[in-house]
Structure formats: C-alpha cells, structure tokens
Design a protein around this motif. Structure first.
Motif, short mmCIF file in Angstrom:
data_model
loop_
_atom_site.label_atom_id
_atom_site.label_comp_id
_atom_site.label_asym_id
_atom_site.label_seq_id
_atom_site.Cartn_x
_atom_site.Cartn_y
_atom_site.Cartn_z
N ARG A 165 -1.93 -5.97 -2.55
CA ARG A 165 -1.24 -5.75 -3.86
C ARG A 165 -2.30 -5.96 -4.82
NH1 ARG A 165 2.79 -11.22 -4.01
NH2 ARG A 165 1.14 -12.85 -4.32
N PRO A 166 -1.99 -5.55 -5.98
CA PRO A 166 -1.11 -4.47 -6.34
C PRO A 166 -0.97 -3.09 -5.86
CG PRO A 166 -2.68 -4.37 -8.06
CD PRO A 166 -3.30 -5.73 -7.11
N ARG A 167 0.00 -2.60 -5.63
CA ARG A 167 -0.12 -1.28 -4.91
C ARG A 167 0.40 -0.11 -6.11
NH1 ARG A 167 3.05 -4.82 -1.31
NH2 ARG A 167 4.75 -4.43 -2.61
N HIS A 168 -0.72 0.67 -5.81
CA HIS A 168 -0.56 1.98 -6.73
C HIS A 168 -0.24 3.30 -5.83
CE1 HIS A 168 -2.54 -0.51 -9.86
NE2 HIS A 168 -3.58 -0.65 -9.00
N TYR A 169 0.93 3.82 -6.32
CA TYR A 169 1.58 4.98 -5.68
C TYR A 169 1.23 6.42 -6.46
CZ TYR A 169 4.62 1.54 -3.12
OH TYR A 169 5.18 0.63 -2.23
N VAL A 170 0.68 7.19 -5.46
CA VAL A 170 0.53 8.46 -6.19
C VAL A 170 1.32 9.62 -5.29
CG1 VAL A 170 -1.27 9.97 -6.72
CG2 VAL A 170 -1.75 7.88 -6.70
N ILE A 171 1.95 10.35 -6.21
CA ILE A 171 2.80 11.36 -5.54
C ILE A 171 2.50 12.69 -6.47
CG2 ILE A 171 4.73 9.92 -5.20
CD1 ILE A 171 6.34 10.73 -7.28
N ALA A 172 2.91 13.87 -5.91
CA ALA A 172 2.67 15.10 -6.58
C ALA A 172 3.84 15.41 -7.68
CB ALA A 172 2.86 16.27 -5.37
N ASP A 173 3.16 15.93 -8.62
CA ASP A 173 4.14 16.27 -9.66
C ASP A 173 5.31 17.06 -9.51
OD1 ASP A 173 2.83 18.76 -9.31
OD2 ASP A 173 1.79 18.84 -11.15
N THR A 174 5.45 17.91 -8.37
CA THR A 174 6.51 18.68 -8.15
C THR A 174 7.50 17.82 -7.05
OG1 THR A 174 5.27 19.80 -6.22
CG2 THR A 174 5.48 20.87 -8.29
N LYS A 206 -11.69 -11.56 0.81
CA LYS A 206 -11.66 -12.57 -0.13
C LYS A 206 -10.82 -12.68 -1.32
CE LYS A 206 -16.71 -12.18 -0.13
NZ LYS A 206 -18.11 -11.61 -0.88
N GLY A 207 -9.43 -12.58 -0.87
CA GLY A 207 -8.52 -12.55 -1.65
C GLY A 207 -7.39 -11.08 -1.44
N SER A 208 -6.79 -10.88 -2.55
CA SER A 208 -5.67 -9.55 -2.49
C SER A 208 -6.44 -8.10 -2.40
CB SER A 208 -4.85 -9.63 -3.75
OG SER A 208 -5.77 -9.50 -4.93
N VAL A 209 -5.75 -7.55 -1.92
CA VAL A 209 -6.11 -6.01 -1.67
C VAL A 209 -5.63 -5.08 -2.43
CG1 VAL A 209 -7.20 -4.25 0.22
CG2 VAL A 209 -7.05 -6.65 0.62
N ARG A 212 -10.38 4.75 -12.62
CA ARG A 212 -9.68 3.72 -13.33
C ARG A 212 -8.85 2.38 -12.61
NH1 ARG A 212 -4.23 3.90 -15.23
NH2 ARG A 212 -4.05 6.00 -14.80
N LEU A 213 -8.52 2.87 -11.53
CA LEU A 213 -7.56 2.01 -10.69
C LEU A 213 -8.54 1.23 -9.79
CD1 LEU A 213 -4.62 4.10 -9.55
CD2 LEU A 213 -4.49 2.35 -11.36
N ARG A 214 -9.26 2.06 -9.24
CA ARG A 214 -10.62 1.12 -8.26
C ARG A 214 -9.89 0.49 -7.33
NH1 ARG A 214 -16.22 -0.20 -11.37
NH2 ARG A 214 -16.15 1.71 -12.49
N PRO A 215 -9.17 1.31 -6.44
CA PRO A 215 -8.53 0.60 -5.09
C PRO A 215 -9.39 0.31 -4.24
CG PRO A 215 -8.49 2.92 -4.96
CD PRO A 215 -9.09 2.70 -6.33
#
Length: 217
Positions: A68-77, A38-41, A136-139
């Motif tokens: 898209r949109p793409r939300h990247y998550v990385i470790a703080d270190t 049903k559209g973008s992911v 918040r992002l609700r991917p």
C-alpha cells in the motif's frame, strides 16, 4: 497516396517500438530489485473490464498489508470496474481502518477486435496519458493481468527506470482463461516483465521464462 503514407507511418511506428523493446531488454538484463525489504510497497494495479478486474482484485486480496498505497488504473470506457474496486477496498478498510487507494482513468489502448493499425495509434495515445501518471505516482510495482491498458502503463514504468528516476518492478499474471496461448498483452510483456506468471502448465511449456504455480487467482 494517403493510404501509402498511412502504411509508411504505421510501419515506422512498429519498427520504432521493436527497437525500443530490444533496447529495454538489453538494459534490464541482470538487474536485480527486491521491493518491500525496506517498508511498504506502492503498487499500481491495472484493472480491466470483465473478468480481468475480478481476477486482479482476488490477487490483490491475497497480498499483505505491506502493499500500500494501491493506485488502480482503468480505461476511461470501463463502466464496471470502478464499483468493484470501491466495494473491494471498502471491505479492506473494515479490517485495517486505513483505506489507502486511489483510482485513475486513462484512454483504452485497444478495444476488443480492434484492428492492428488503429491499435498502434490508440496505444500511443494511451501512452501519452500513462507517462505523466506513472511519473507522478512513482510506484514500486506495476501489477497487471492482461487488459490492453497495462501495456502503455508498463512502458511508462520502464521509462521511469531507463531515465534513472526509479526502478519499477513489473509483475504480469496471465489470465486463468488463457490455456494454450498468451493474450496480446502477454506476448508483449513476456519479454519485459520481471515476473511473468501463467496458470496452466501448457503455457509454461511454450514460454520457458514464465513462472508456473498452478491456479493463482
């Protein structure tokens, strides 16, 4: 006495985690979801230090522009992945003229060679940051390939579905370097992911639920 109390705490924590895993497995049996019809992911991409980020970016690069949109998550270190992601997305925007991505950091859930006991505490700490971020992002999809950071993020995605707020599809691609055994993250998410890919037939033989398609990235 302190050591005894510490051991009891870790034991209770592990038991609680096992119960949660079993509950999630039961709740998710038979569930169906086809994102993208049903559209973008909206995709949450979990990157990790070293080769994990390189592999996941190759995989993202093979996706259509519907993801898209793409939300990247990385470790703080993680000091290297941020530059790789920005470089990758800059190249993507040259083709689409519509850069749609964000970058987020959470505490690392497990360092290399970190003990099991301390990993429990650090993972719970990372989960504390992962839940509000994912809520918040609700991917639509969480895409990951092995870094320990993906475990609390996937758990947060599962929680989103359990609470009936949104169904999140978990896609796990085991790293190409895993030939005979799964990573620790893979062993956990093998029971929870909607789609679990391996890149070696030897792993498919050991883990029948896995999807083997040869080399993916």
């Amino acid at each position: 006495m302190d050591m005894l109390l510490l051991g009891v705490f870790f034991g209770c924590t592990l038991i609680a985690l096992c119960i949660i895993v079993q509950l999630v497995v039961v709740l998710r049996k038979g569930s169906k979801c086809k994102p993208g019809t049903k559209g973008s992911v909206c995709v949450l991409v979990v990157a990790g230090s070293g080769g994990h980020t390189t592999e996941i970016l190759r995989l993202v690069g093979s996706l259509s522009q519907s993801y898209r949109p793409r939300h990247y998550v990385i470790a703080d270190t993680d000091k290297m992945s941020e530059d790789k992601i920005h470089t990758f997305e800059s190249a993507q925007s040259d083709r689409t003229n519509r850069p749609q991505y964000t970058l987020h950091r959470i505490p690392r859930s497990r360092e290399v060679r970190q003990s099991w006991s301390s990993s429990v505490v650090s993972t719970l700490y990372a989960l504390f940051y992962s839940v509000p971020l994912v809520f918040r992002l609700r991917p639509d999809v969480v895409l990951c390939n092995g870094p320990g950071t993906c475990v609390p993020l996937c758990a947060a995605g599962l929680l989103l579905g359990i609470l009936g707020l949104k169904r999140v599809v978990l896609v796990y691609v085991e790293s190409i370097c895993r030939v005979e055994t799964l990573s620790l993250s893979g062993k956990i998410l093998y029971h929870l992911a909607d789609y679990f890919f391996v890149q070696w037939s030897s792993l498919k033989n050991k883990y029948p639920k896995a999807i083997y398609m040869g080399r993916i990235v």
